[in-house]
Design a protein around this motif. Structure first.
Motif, PDB file in Angstrom:
ATOM      1  N   PRO A   1       4.511  16.729  -2.039  1.00  0.00           N
ATOM      2  CA  PRO A   1       4.673  16.767  -3.494  1.00  0.00           C
ATOM      3  C   PRO A   1       3.429  17.266  -4.248  1.00  0.00           C
ATOM      4  CG  PRO A   1       5.677  14.794  -2.624  1.00  0.00           C
ATOM      5  CD  PRO A   1       4.923  15.433  -1.487  1.00  0.00           C
ATOM      6  N   ALA A   2       2.259  17.156  -3.645  1.00  0.00           N
ATOM      7  CA  ALA A   2       1.037  17.640  -4.305  1.00  0.00           C
ATOM      8  C   ALA A   2       1.077  19.157  -4.518  1.00  0.00           C
ATOM      9  CB  ALA A   2      -0.195  17.251  -3.492  1.00  0.00           C
ATOM     10  N   ARG A   3       1.889  19.861  -3.741  1.00  0.00           N
ATOM     11  CA  ARG A   3       2.014  21.311  -3.913  1.00  0.00           C
ATOM     12  C   ARG A   3       2.732  21.667  -5.202  1.00  0.00           C
ATOM     13  NH1 ARG A   3       4.131  23.385   1.897  1.00  0.00           N
ATOM     14  NH2 ARG A   3       4.369  25.333   0.732  1.00  0.00           N
ATOM     15  N   PHE A   4       3.492  20.725  -5.761  1.00  0.00           N
ATOM     16  CA  PHE A   4       4.351  21.029  -6.898  1.00  0.00           C
ATOM     17  C   PHE A   4       4.045  20.211  -8.148  1.00  0.00           C
ATOM     18  CE2 PHE A   4       6.723  21.335  -2.861  1.00  0.00           C
ATOM     19  CZ  PHE A   4       6.766  22.719  -2.783  1.00  0.00           C
ATOM     20  N   SER A   5       3.444  19.049  -7.996  1.00  0.00           N
ATOM     21  CA  SER A   5       3.196  18.127  -9.104  1.00  0.00           C
ATOM     22  C   SER A   5       1.896  18.460  -9.828  1.00  0.00           C
ATOM     23  CB  SER A   5       3.117  16.695  -8.560  1.00  0.00           C
ATOM     24  OG  SER A   5       2.750  15.794  -9.575  1.00  0.00           O
ATOM     25  N   LYS A   6       1.907  18.320 -11.131  1.00  0.00           N
ATOM     26  CA  LYS A   6       0.684  18.484 -11.923  1.00  0.00           C
ATOM     27  C   LYS A   6      -0.221  17.254 -11.811  1.00  0.00           C
ATOM     28  CE  LYS A   6       2.885  21.329 -15.443  1.00  0.00           C
ATOM     29  NZ  LYS A   6       3.321  21.362 -16.850  1.00  0.00           N
ATOM     30  N   GLU A   7       0.357  16.120 -11.479  1.00  0.00           N
ATOM     31  CA  GLU A   7      -0.392  14.859 -11.462  1.00  0.00           C
ATOM     32  C   GLU A   7      -0.765  14.392 -10.052  1.00  0.00           C
ATOM     33  OE1 GLU A   7       0.564  10.288 -12.681  1.00  0.00           O
ATOM     34  OE2 GLU A   7       1.015  11.830 -14.167  1.00  0.00           O
ATOM     35  N   PHE A   8       0.186  14.376  -9.163  1.00  0.00           N
ATOM     36  CA  PHE A   8      -0.054  13.895  -7.803  1.00  0.00           C
ATOM     37  C   PHE A   8      -0.913  14.919  -7.057  1.00  0.00           C
ATOM     38  CE2 PHE A   8       1.421  13.550  -3.318  1.00  0.00           C
ATOM     39  CZ  PHE A   8       0.948  12.280  -3.070  1.00  0.00           C
ATOM     40  N   GLN A   9      -2.029  14.457  -6.523  1.00  0.00           N
ATOM     41  CA  GLN A   9      -2.988  15.355  -5.882  1.00  0.00           C
ATOM     42  C   GLN A   9      -2.946  15.308  -4.360  1.00  0.00           C
ATOM     43  OE1 GLN A   9      -4.988  17.488  -7.964  1.00  0.00           O
ATOM     44  NE2 GLN A   9      -3.265  16.726  -9.164  1.00  0.00           N
ATOM     45  N   GLY A  10      -2.269  14.330  -3.799  1.00  0.00           N
ATOM     46  CA  GLY A  10      -2.165  14.238  -2.348  1.00  0.00           C
ATOM     47  C   GLY A  10      -2.161  12.793  -1.890  1.00  0.00           C
ATOM     48  N   ALA A  11      -1.975  12.625  -0.583  1.00  0.00           N
ATOM     49  CA  ALA A  11      -1.916  11.284  -0.009  1.00  0.00           C
ATOM     50  C   ALA A  11      -2.308  11.350   1.451  1.00  0.00           C
ATOM     51  CB  ALA A  11      -0.504  10.707  -0.145  1.00  0.00           C
ATOM     52  N   SER A  12      -2.680  10.195   1.976  1.00  0.00           N
ATOM     53  CA  SER A  12      -2.968  10.099   3.403  1.00  0.00           C
ATOM     54  C   SER A  12      -2.493   8.727   3.886  1.00  0.00           C
ATOM     55  CB  SER A  12      -4.454  10.289   3.685  1.00  0.00           C
ATOM     56  OG  SER A  12      -5.220   9.378   2.938  1.00  0.00           O
ATOM     57  N   TRP A  13      -1.958   8.741   5.103  1.00  0.00           N
ATOM     58  CA  TRP A  13      -1.499   7.497   5.694  1.00  0.00           C
ATOM     59  C   TRP A  13      -2.688   6.596   5.985  1.00  0.00           C
ATOM     60  CZ3 TRP A  13       3.323   6.189   5.251  1.00  0.00           C
ATOM     61  CH2 TRP A  13       4.309   7.167   5.209  1.00  0.00           C
ATOM     62  N   HIS A  14      -2.477   5.311   5.841  1.00  0.00           N
ATOM     63  CA  HIS A  14      -3.484   4.314   6.184  1.00  0.00           C
ATOM     64  C   HIS A  14      -3.789   4.444   7.679  1.00  0.00           C
ATOM     65  CE1 HIS A  14      -5.255   0.315   6.781  1.00  0.00           C
ATOM     66  NE2 HIS A  14      -5.568   0.401   5.500  1.00  0.00           N
ATOM     67  N   PRO A  15      -5.032   4.194   8.099  1.00  0.00           N
ATOM     68  CA  PRO A  15      -5.384   4.350   9.524  1.00  0.00           C
ATOM     69  C   PRO A  15      -4.495   3.572  10.500  1.00  0.00           C
ATOM     70  CG  PRO A  15      -7.364   4.058   8.225  1.00  0.00           C
ATOM     71  CD  PRO A  15      -6.194   3.847   7.291  1.00  0.00           C
ATOM     72  N   ASP A  16      -3.911   2.466  10.063  1.00  0.00           N
ATOM     73  CA  ASP A  16      -3.054   1.699  10.976  1.00  0.00           C
ATOM     74  C   ASP A  16      -1.603   2.189  10.993  1.00  0.00           C
ATOM     75  OD1 ASP A  16      -1.988   0.744   8.602  1.00  0.00           O
ATOM     76  OD2 ASP A  16      -2.464  -1.348   8.978  1.00  0.00           O
ATOM     77  N   THR A  17      -1.339   3.322  10.338  1.00  0.00           N
ATOM     78  CA  THR A  17       0.017   3.849  10.249  1.00  0.00           C
ATOM     79  C   THR A  17       0.158   5.095  11.115  1.00  0.00           C
ATOM     80  OG1 THR A  17       0.256   3.003   8.003  1.00  0.00           O
ATOM     81  CG2 THR A  17       1.754   4.760   8.656  1.00  0.00           C
ATOM     82  N   ALA A  18       1.082   5.052  12.067  1.00  0.00           N
ATOM     83  CA  ALA A  18       1.320   6.205  12.938  1.00  0.00           C
ATOM     84  C   ALA A  18       2.399   7.119  12.381  1.00  0.00           C
ATOM     85  CB  ALA A  18       1.717   5.724  14.337  1.00  0.00           C
ATOM     86  N   ALA A  19       3.357   6.562  11.664  1.00  0.00           N
ATOM     87  CA  ALA A  19       4.477   7.339  11.130  1.00  0.00           C
ATOM     88  C   ALA A  19       5.137   6.539  10.018  1.00  0.00           C
ATOM     89  CB  ALA A  19       5.476   7.627  12.241  1.00  0.00           C
ATOM     90  N   PRO A  20       5.935   7.196   9.191  1.00  0.00           N
ATOM     91  CA  PRO A  20       6.635   6.454   8.143  1.00  0.00           C
ATOM     92  C   PRO A  20       7.545   5.384   8.746  1.00  0.00           C
ATOM     93  CG  PRO A  20       7.013   8.825   7.916  1.00  0.00           C
ATOM     94  CD  PRO A  20       6.270   8.611   9.183  1.00  0.00           C
ATOM     95  N   ALA A  21       7.497   4.197   8.190  1.00  0.00           N
ATOM     96  CA  ALA A  21       8.335   3.073   8.609  1.00  0.00           C
ATOM     97  C   ALA A  21       8.180   1.984   7.562  1.00  0.00           C
ATOM     98  CB  ALA A  21       7.881   2.545   9.971  1.00  0.00           C
ATOM     99  N   VAL A  22       9.107   1.059   7.515  1.00  0.00           N
ATOM    100  CA  VAL A  22       8.971  -0.065   6.585  1.00  0.00           C
ATOM    101  C   VAL A  22       7.660  -0.780   6.898  1.00  0.00           C
ATOM    102  CG1 VAL A  22       9.922  -2.291   5.887  1.00  0.00           C
ATOM    103  CG2 VAL A  22      11.436  -0.327   6.196  1.00  0.00           C
ATOM    104  N   GLY A  23       6.887  -1.024   5.875  1.00  0.00           N
ATOM    105  CA  GLY A  23       5.586  -1.666   6.018  1.00  0.00           C
ATOM    106  C   GLY A  23       4.422  -0.698   6.114  1.00  0.00           C
ATOM    107  N   ALA A  24       4.690   0.565   6.374  1.00  0.00           N
ATOM    108  CA  ALA A  24       3.623   1.571   6.443  1.00  0.00           C
ATOM    109  C   ALA A  24       2.970   1.711   5.071  1.00  0.00           C
ATOM    110  CB  ALA A  24       4.191   2.906   6.905  1.00  0.00           C
TER     111      ALA A  24
END
Length: 166
Positions: A32-55
Protein backbone atom coordinates in the motif's frame (compact mmCIF):
# COMPACT_ATOMS: atom_id res chain seq x y z
CA UNK A 1 -20.71 11.40 13.80
CA UNK A 2 -18.82 10.48 16.95
CA UNK A 3 -15.54 8.61 17.33
CA UNK A 4 -17.14 6.47 20.05
CA UNK A 5 -19.57 5.16 17.41
CA UNK A 6 -16.73 3.64 15.35
CA UNK A 7 -17.21 5.47 12.04
CA UNK A 8 -16.22 3.46 8.96
CA UNK A 9 -15.57 3.75 5.27
CA UNK A 10 -15.09 1.09 2.62
CA UNK A 11 -14.03 0.87 -1.01
CA UNK A 12 -14.46 -1.95 -3.52
CA UNK A 13 -13.04 -2.90 -6.89
CA UNK A 14 -13.58 -5.85 -9.23
CA UNK A 15 -10.35 -7.48 -10.37
CA UNK A 16 -9.99 -9.73 -13.40
CA UNK A 17 -7.89 -12.25 -11.49
CA UNK A 18 -8.56 -15.21 -9.21
CA UNK A 19 -8.67 -14.66 -5.44
CA UNK A 20 -5.37 -16.53 -4.99
CA UNK A 21 -3.62 -14.03 -7.26
CA UNK A 22 -5.17 -11.03 -5.53
CA UNK A 23 -4.41 -12.53 -2.10
CA UNK A 24 -0.65 -12.49 -2.65
CA UNK A 25 -0.78 -8.72 -3.25
CA UNK A 26 -3.08 -8.08 -0.27
CA UNK A 27 -0.70 -9.93 2.07
CA UNK A 28 2.26 -7.76 1.07
CA UNK A 29 2.14 -5.24 3.94
CA UNK A 30 4.60 -2.95 2.12
CA UNK A 31 2.50 -2.70 -1.05
CA UNK A 32 0.00 0.00 0.00
CA UNK A 33 2.93 2.41 0.46
CA UNK A 34 3.29 2.43 -3.34
CA UNK A 35 -0.13 4.03 -3.68
CA UNK A 36 -0.97 5.86 -0.43
CA UNK A 37 -0.06 9.48 0.26
CA UNK A 38 0.07 8.76 4.00
CA UNK A 39 1.21 5.18 4.56
CA UNK A 40 4.97 5.01 4.07
CA UNK A 41 5.60 1.31 4.62
CA UNK A 42 5.67 -1.48 7.16
CA UNK A 43 7.80 -4.31 8.42
CA UNK A 44 6.91 -7.49 10.22
CA UNK A 45 7.94 -7.76 13.86
CA UNK A 46 11.09 -9.92 14.26
CA UNK A 47 9.07 -12.73 15.87
CA UNK A 48 6.74 -12.92 12.85
CA UNK A 49 7.52 -15.35 10.03
CA UNK A 50 4.34 -14.83 8.01
CA UNK A 51 0.89 -13.27 8.30
CA UNK A 52 -1.25 -15.09 10.87
CA UNK A 53 -3.58 -14.22 13.72
CA UNK A 54 -1.43 -12.64 16.41
CA UNK A 55 1.31 -11.53 14.01
CA UNK A 56 2.55 -7.96 14.50
CA UNK A 57 3.95 -5.34 12.17
CA UNK A 58 5.15 -1.76 12.51
CA UNK A 59 3.64 0.74 10.09
CA UNK A 60 5.20 4.09 9.19
CA UNK A 61 3.02 7.05 8.28
CA UNK A 62 3.36 10.68 7.27
CA UNK A 63 0.73 13.42 7.13
CA UNK A 64 1.36 17.09 6.28
CA UNK A 65 -0.54 18.32 9.35
CA UNK A 66 0.48 15.64 11.83
CA UNK A 67 4.04 14.77 10.86
CA UNK A 68 5.54 11.28 10.95
CA UNK A 69 4.71 8.43 13.30
CA UNK A 70 4.84 4.66 13.70
CA UNK A 71 2.24 2.26 15.02
CA UNK A 72 2.26 -1.41 15.90
CA UNK A 73 -0.57 -3.40 14.36
CA UNK A 74 -1.83 -6.85 15.31
CA UNK A 75 -3.40 -9.28 12.85
CA UNK A 76 -6.78 -10.19 14.35
CA UNK A 77 -8.30 -12.14 11.42
CA UNK A 78 -6.50 -14.15 8.80
CA UNK A 79 -8.48 -16.47 6.55
CA UNK A 80 -6.60 -17.25 3.35
CA UNK A 81 -7.65 -16.13 0.70
CA UNK A 82 -10.67 -14.34 2.17
CA UNK A 83 -9.80 -11.80 4.87
CA UNK A 84 -6.82 -10.04 6.41
CA UNK A 85 -7.72 -7.72 9.30
CA UNK A 86 -5.53 -5.87 11.76
CA UNK A 87 -5.98 -3.64 14.79
CA UNK A 88 -3.74 -0.62 15.28
CA UNK A 89 -2.00 -0.37 18.64
CA UNK A 90 -4.12 -2.20 21.24
CA UNK A 91 -6.17 -5.08 19.74
CA UNK A 92 -8.66 -4.80 22.62
CA UNK A 93 -9.11 -1.03 22.15
CA UNK A 94 -7.68 -0.19 18.72
CA UNK A 95 -6.91 3.27 17.42
CA UNK A 96 -8.33 1.91 14.15
CA UNK A 97 -9.14 -1.42 12.56
CA UNK A 98 -8.36 -2.20 8.92
CA UNK A 99 -9.49 -5.07 6.70
CA UNK A 100 -9.06 -6.46 3.20
CA UNK A 101 -11.78 -8.86 2.06
CA UNK A 102 -11.80 -10.94 -1.12
CA UNK A 103 -14.88 -12.49 -2.67
CA UNK A 104 -14.89 -14.71 -5.77
CA UNK A 105 -16.89 -13.10 -8.57
CA UNK A 106 -17.15 -15.31 -11.62
CA UNK A 107 -13.64 -15.54 -13.03
CA UNK A 108 -12.53 -12.53 -10.98
CA UNK A 109 -12.45 -11.17 -7.46
CA UNK A 110 -14.22 -8.41 -5.58
CA UNK A 111 -11.67 -6.72 -3.34
CA UNK A 112 -12.85 -4.54 -0.47
CA UNK A 113 -10.78 -2.41 1.86
CA UNK A 114 -12.44 -1.19 5.05
CA UNK A 115 -11.43 0.93 8.04
CA UNK A 116 -13.11 1.69 11.36
CA UNK A 117 -11.81 4.61 13.42
CA UNK A 118 -11.44 4.21 17.17
CA UNK A 119 -12.39 3.59 19.81
CA UNK A 120 -8.84 3.74 21.20
CA UNK A 121 -6.54 6.72 21.49
CA UNK A 122 -4.94 8.17 18.34
CA UNK A 123 -3.93 11.47 16.78
CA UNK A 124 -7.60 11.82 15.84
CA UNK A 125 -8.47 11.76 19.53
CA UNK A 126 -6.07 14.66 20.12
CA UNK A 127 -7.68 16.72 17.33
CA UNK A 128 -11.17 16.06 18.69
CA UNK A 129 -10.11 16.91 22.25
CA UNK A 130 -8.85 20.28 20.98
CA UNK A 131 -12.07 21.03 19.05
CA UNK A 132 -14.91 18.87 20.38
CA UNK A 133 -17.42 21.16 18.65
CA UNK A 134 -15.90 20.08 15.29
CA UNK A 135 -15.87 16.31 15.94
CA UNK A 136 -18.18 15.51 13.00
CA UNK A 137 -16.07 17.54 10.57
CA UNK A 138 -12.77 16.19 11.90
CA UNK A 139 -13.97 12.60 11.54
CA UNK A 140 -15.47 13.16 8.09
CA UNK A 141 -12.25 14.73 6.86
CA UNK A 142 -10.22 11.81 8.22
CA UNK A 143 -12.55 9.27 6.62
CA UNK A 144 -12.28 11.15 3.31
CA UNK A 145 -8.46 11.06 3.52
CA UNK A 146 -8.50 7.34 4.25
CA UNK A 147 -11.00 6.71 1.45
CA UNK A 148 -8.80 8.53 -1.08
CA UNK A 149 -5.77 6.43 -0.08
CA UNK A 150 -7.82 3.23 -0.02
CA UNK A 151 -9.17 3.88 -3.53
CA UNK A 152 -5.61 4.36 -4.77
CA UNK A 153 -4.51 1.16 -3.01
CA UNK A 154 -7.23 -1.11 -4.40
CA UNK A 155 -6.75 0.39 -7.88
CA UNK A 156 -3.02 -0.34 -7.60
CA UNK A 157 -3.67 -3.91 -6.47
CA UNK A 158 -6.11 -4.33 -9.37
CA UNK A 159 -3.50 -3.21 -11.89
CA UNK A 160 -0.78 -5.45 -10.46
CA UNK A 161 -3.00 -8.53 -10.09
CA UNK A 162 -4.51 -8.20 -13.56
CA UNK A 163 -1.10 -7.72 -15.15
CA UNK A 164 0.23 -10.81 -13.33
CA UNK A 165 -2.84 -12.86 -14.31
CA UNK A 166 -2.36 -12.22 -18.06
Amino acid sequence: MKLAEGPTTEVEVRIEAAPAEVWRWVCDIELPARFSKEFQGASWHPDTAAPAVGARFVGRNRHPQIGEWETTSHVVRYEEPVVLEWAVQDPANPAASWRFELEPDGDGTLLRQWVRLGPGWSGLTVAIDRRPDKEDKIIQRRLDEHRENMLATVAGIKELAERAAR
